[in-house]
Motif scaffolding. Structure first.
Motif, PDB file in Angstrom:
ATOM      1  N   ARG A  51       1.038  -0.292   7.627  1.00  0.00           N
ATOM      2  CA  ARG A  51       0.736   0.350   8.728  1.00  0.00           C
ATOM      3  C   ARG A  51      -0.671  -0.684   9.581  1.00  0.00           C
ATOM      4  O   ARG A  51      -1.406  -0.918   8.437  1.00  0.00           O
TER       5      ARG A  51
ATOM      6  N   GLU B 125      -2.187  -6.049  21.113  1.00  0.00           N
ATOM      7  CA  GLU B 125      -2.407  -5.176  20.379  1.00  0.00           C
ATOM      8  C   GLU B 125      -1.557  -4.054  20.041  1.00  0.00           C
ATOM      9  O   GLU B 125      -0.685  -3.594  20.732  1.00  0.00           O
ATOM     10  N   VAL B 126      -1.703  -3.458  18.877  1.00  0.00           N
ATOM     11  CA  VAL B 126      -0.958  -2.342  18.254  1.00  0.00           C
ATOM     12  C   VAL B 126      -1.852  -1.318  17.809  1.00  0.00           C
ATOM     13  O   VAL B 126      -2.885  -1.480  17.204  1.00  0.00           O
ATOM     14  N   TYR B 127      -1.078  -0.137  17.775  1.00  0.00           N
ATOM     15  CA  TYR B 127      -1.991   0.987  17.324  1.00  0.00           C
ATOM     16  C   TYR B 127      -1.067   2.025  16.144  1.00  0.00           C
ATOM     17  O   TYR B 127       0.001   2.269  16.653  1.00  0.00           O
ATOM     18  N   ASP B 128      -1.387   2.257  14.972  1.00  0.00           N
ATOM     19  CA  ASP B 128      -0.818   2.923  13.979  1.00  0.00           C
ATOM     20  C   ASP B 128       0.486   2.473  14.050  1.00  0.00           C
ATOM     21  O   ASP B 128       1.298   3.243  13.944  1.00  0.00           O
TER      22      ASP B 128
ATOM     23  N   THR C 207      -3.339  -1.184  12.759  1.00  0.00           N
ATOM     24  CA  THR C 207      -4.095  -1.068  14.168  1.00  0.00           C
ATOM     25  C   THR C 207      -4.932  -2.170  14.367  1.00  0.00           C
ATOM     26  O   THR C 207      -5.924  -2.410  13.519  1.00  0.00           O
TER      27      THR C 207
ATOM     28  N   ARG D 240      -5.991  -5.830  17.277  1.00  0.00           N
ATOM     29  CA  ARG D 240      -5.669  -6.891  18.195  1.00  0.00           C
ATOM     30  C   ARG D 240      -5.810  -8.168  17.722  1.00  0.00           C
ATOM     31  O   ARG D 240      -7.027  -8.771  17.101  1.00  0.00           O
TER      32      ARG D 240
END
Length: 383
Positions: A129, A199-202, A131, A133
């Motif tokens: 996992r 960017e990705v989140y969780d 989160t 950028r």
């Protein structure tokens, strides 16, 4: 149309170069490769230059890849830069299982882009996992998949270490739809590359969509190309781009000198001894830089094909040749730009954009002056 033994990558690049040149103004204006250019690159199989043959790629020898980029760069540097970036990214297929690589690279458009090494991914059951950028993702606007190079931490936050106690790094891969792209690339040169941030989140990344990059023991493909690794292939590819930009700029200056009569000058540029001497010296500089780069690549590839080993000496030789070639190409572009005089400042002439593109290339990691220090240190350590 795809690249085949009958129609090689270099010939295909040369064939579509006029189309790319015709789209260059729009690429610059929109800061993106145009649909027509992307379609031509895909149809002709150029994005698949370094993809394994087991996946239907060309798995091209390194000099073929370099010549392909050189031809495209003569038409437009941003297109060549994106093509080089995404082609090298595709080399990660050699470290993935076949079905995973098939899903990424053989589902149209099958283009992967990634940015700089940064941040951490946390190990969880079945994968990771993250989160974060990342920046500098050239070609991301054409990509269907994105990658990121991350340090791995265990579930409790403890950094994982390799056997030599260095941080464990993995490349994680995920569909572009899983990320948010940020339009940040407002640059003086290579404007059309869309070298944006993402960017990705969780985000959960399954284990099979991760790989060790440039780790020979992790390779699933046996071809010599993948022993070189992405770092040195980037160096050779982007140095070839710089040669293409320099060649096109000098050719434009030569064409101008044949026709132009400078203001207040008694004779045409072509009859001016200073201009003649400058063209001769600059032509020699460019030919010398190209010969050095390709001789280094040729010698490395010959050794690699026989021994299967990409040694530290090879790595240093490639780094030195690529860095020096980029710097020499910048000098050639500067000489051609100044030779063109006031003509060079107008956007209607083929000088100012190439001047800006070349100086953007010279600011990239492949052209750092510290590379000379690294090579010098290695030379002095020899006994």
């Amino acid at each position: 149309m795809n690249a085949t033994p009958k129609v090689g990558l270099v010939e295909l690049a040369r064939a579509i170069a006029p189309l790319i040149a015709g789209e260059a103004d729009e690429i610059e204006r929109t800061r993106r490769l145009t649909p027509a250019v992307v379609d031509a690159l895909i149809r002709n199989g150029l994005y698949r230059a370094l993809l394994p043959q087991s996946l239907g790629g060309a798995e091209a020898p390194i000099e073929v890849f370099m010549q392909m980029l050189e031809e495209i760069a003569k038409a437009d540097a941003s297109t060549a830069w994106c093509l080089g970036q995404c082609s090298v990214c595709a080399m990660i297929a050699a470290s993935l299982d076949h079905d995973t690589a098939q899903e990424i690279f053989n589902t149209p458009p099958g283009i992967l882009a990634w940015g700089a090494v940064a941040h951490e991914a946390r190990a969880v059951e079945g994968g990771y996992r993250v989160t974060a950028r990342w920046d500098f993702a050239s070609g991301s606007r054409q990509a269907s998949w994105l990658g990121a190079h991350v340090r791995i931490v265990d579930g409790n936050g403890t950094p994982r270490k390799n056997a030599d106690r260095s941080p464990e790094l993995r490349t994680i891969l995920f569909p572009v739809a899983s990320a948010t792209l940020h339009d940040v690339w407002q640059a003086i040169g290579l404007a059309g590359t869309g070298t944006d941030s993402y960017e990705v989140y969780d985000l959960f990344v399954p284990e099979r969509f991760t790989a060790f990059r440039d780790v020979p023991s992790a390779l699933r493909e046996t071809g010599p190309l993948y022993r070189i690794g992405t770092g040195s292939t980037f160096s050779l590819g982007f140095a070839a781009v710089s040669l293409g930009v320099a060649r096109a700029t000098l050719d434009a200056a030569i064409a101008l000198a044949r026709e132009k009569h400078q203001s207040l000058a008694a004779s045409a540029m072509r009859d001016n001894g200073a201009v003649q001497g400058l063209i001769g010296r600059t032509e020699g500089d460019l030919r010398a830089a190209r010969a050095y780069l390709y001789a280094t690549a040729h010698a490395m590839w010959g050794d690699l094909s026989i021994t299967g080993e990409f040694s530290a000496a090879h790595r240093g030789a490639v780094r030195l040749a690529a860095t020096w070639t980029i710097h020499q190409s910048a000098k050639v572009v500067d000489a051609a730009y100044h030779m063109a005089g006031a003509t060079a400042v107008f956007r209607s002439h083929p000088f100012e954009r190439r001047f800006r593109d070349m100086h953007a290339i010279a600011q990239q990691i492949q052209a750092r002056d510290t590379h000379y220090e690294d090579v010098g240190k290695a030379i002095l350590a020899e006994s």
